[in-house]
Design an enzyme around this catalytic site. Sequence first.
Site, PDB file in Angstrom:
ATOM      1  N   ILE A  21       0.848  -1.191   0.000  1.00  0.00           N
ATOM      2  CA  ILE A  21       0.000   0.000   0.000  1.00  0.00           C
ATOM      3  C   ILE A  21       0.887   1.246   0.000  1.00  0.00           C
ATOM      4  O   ILE A  21       0.577   2.246  -0.654  1.00  0.00           O
ATOM      5  CB  ILE A  21      -0.966  -0.029   1.203  1.00  0.00           C
ATOM      6  N   TYR A 158      -8.292 -11.732  12.690  1.00  0.00           N
ATOM      7  CA  TYR A 158      -7.470 -10.515  12.791  1.00  0.00           C
ATOM      8  C   TYR A 158      -6.882 -10.390  14.203  1.00  0.00           C
ATOM      9  O   TYR A 158      -5.790  -9.868  14.403  1.00  0.00           O
ATOM     10  CB  TYR A 158      -8.291  -9.282  12.399  1.00  0.00           C
ATOM     11  N   LYS A 165      -4.670  -2.300  16.247  1.00  0.00           N
ATOM     12  CA  LYS A 165      -5.223  -1.222  15.397  1.00  0.00           C
ATOM     13  C   LYS A 165      -6.132  -0.307  16.214  1.00  0.00           C
ATOM     14  O   LYS A 165      -6.197   0.901  15.954  1.00  0.00           O
ATOM     15  CB  LYS A 165      -5.993  -1.809  14.205  1.00  0.00           C
TER      16      LYS A 165
END
Length: 257
Positions: A21, A158, A165
């Site tokens: 990314i 996750y 996060k």
Amino acid sequence: MQLSLQGKTYVIMGVANKRSIAWGIARALHAAGARLIFTYAGERFENEVKKLVATLEDETALVLPCDVTKDEEIASCFAQIKEQVGVIHGVAHCIAFANKEHLEGEYMNVDREGFLLAHNISAYSLTAVAKAAKELMTEGGSIVTLTYLGGERVVQNYNVMGVAKASLEASVKYLANDLGKYGIRVNAISAGPIRTLSAKGVGDFNSILKEIEERAPLRRTTTQEEVGDTALFLFSDLSRGVTGEIIHVDSGYHILA
Ligand code: NDP
Ligand code: N5H
């Protein structure tokens, strides 16, 4: 007000290969005329990063090591940038890591070491980098990090990365509050799933992508280019009133129940 970043310099952290990314962000910023400085973690990807950067055909681009688990490496990296460039206008933080065995099964099987490792690299590093970058951002600027929906909601597998996060997203808000008085904005892009090296080896990544194609409002998966363009907006003056924000670039998937 324009999207041109001519005369501005940005540090891009987290290019591993052309699918990263961070590389999508680099291409968008390069096209807008920005000068770029790249950092990589280990020697493992040094050549790959240098090869990619050469394709930009920009002699002013720099490539420096910066393993974010090492305070002295962050310090020497930004000291080198200060020496060679002087002022910077922003940082793209595209870095995360968790042990593979903690990205499957039940979250609670994570051990103390794995929990701290994921938080160290994926969350604390933003704060450490922001503090070092602030000293070079004397004209104000913009810091952008990358997060994922699993930081807001439970997403299967996750696990500890979701908890990290959540910490990263809270860090964005506290940093935005600290750094606003210096004209520095701090935001995150919450990207939809993209097939990158980090996503490799994730068992049912194909079915995750398929579900997005079928259910997301825009009926397509997210691309590096879409994230790159939103980062370009966040680095430009067009977003001058935006800070402490988490912008979803995920075809609208996050609004679904
Ligand atoms: P990549 O694998 O391309 O990039 C991950 C990067 O993290 C690598 O460049 C790696 O550097 C870097 N990194 C790991 N450990 C360290 C360290 N100790 N110090 C410095 N850098 C380190 O994957 P992505 O592009 O997918 O990931 C970029 C960001 O995007 C991550 O924060 C990820 O969580 C987030 N994201 C990704 C999504 C996706 O679907 N792909 C969705 C939403 C968010 P090196 O290669 O040098 O080790
Ligand atoms: C719900 C999912 C699927 C489960 C996947 C979780 C992915 C977590 C991201 C972390 C960064 C992956 C990771 O740390 C992998 C490493 O254990 C092994 N890989 C490596 O060491 C490679 C070589 C290097 C380059 O990788 C790193 N990170 O350094 C989430 C997905 C739908 C979306 C997704 C993939 C999100 C995300 O945050 O990346």
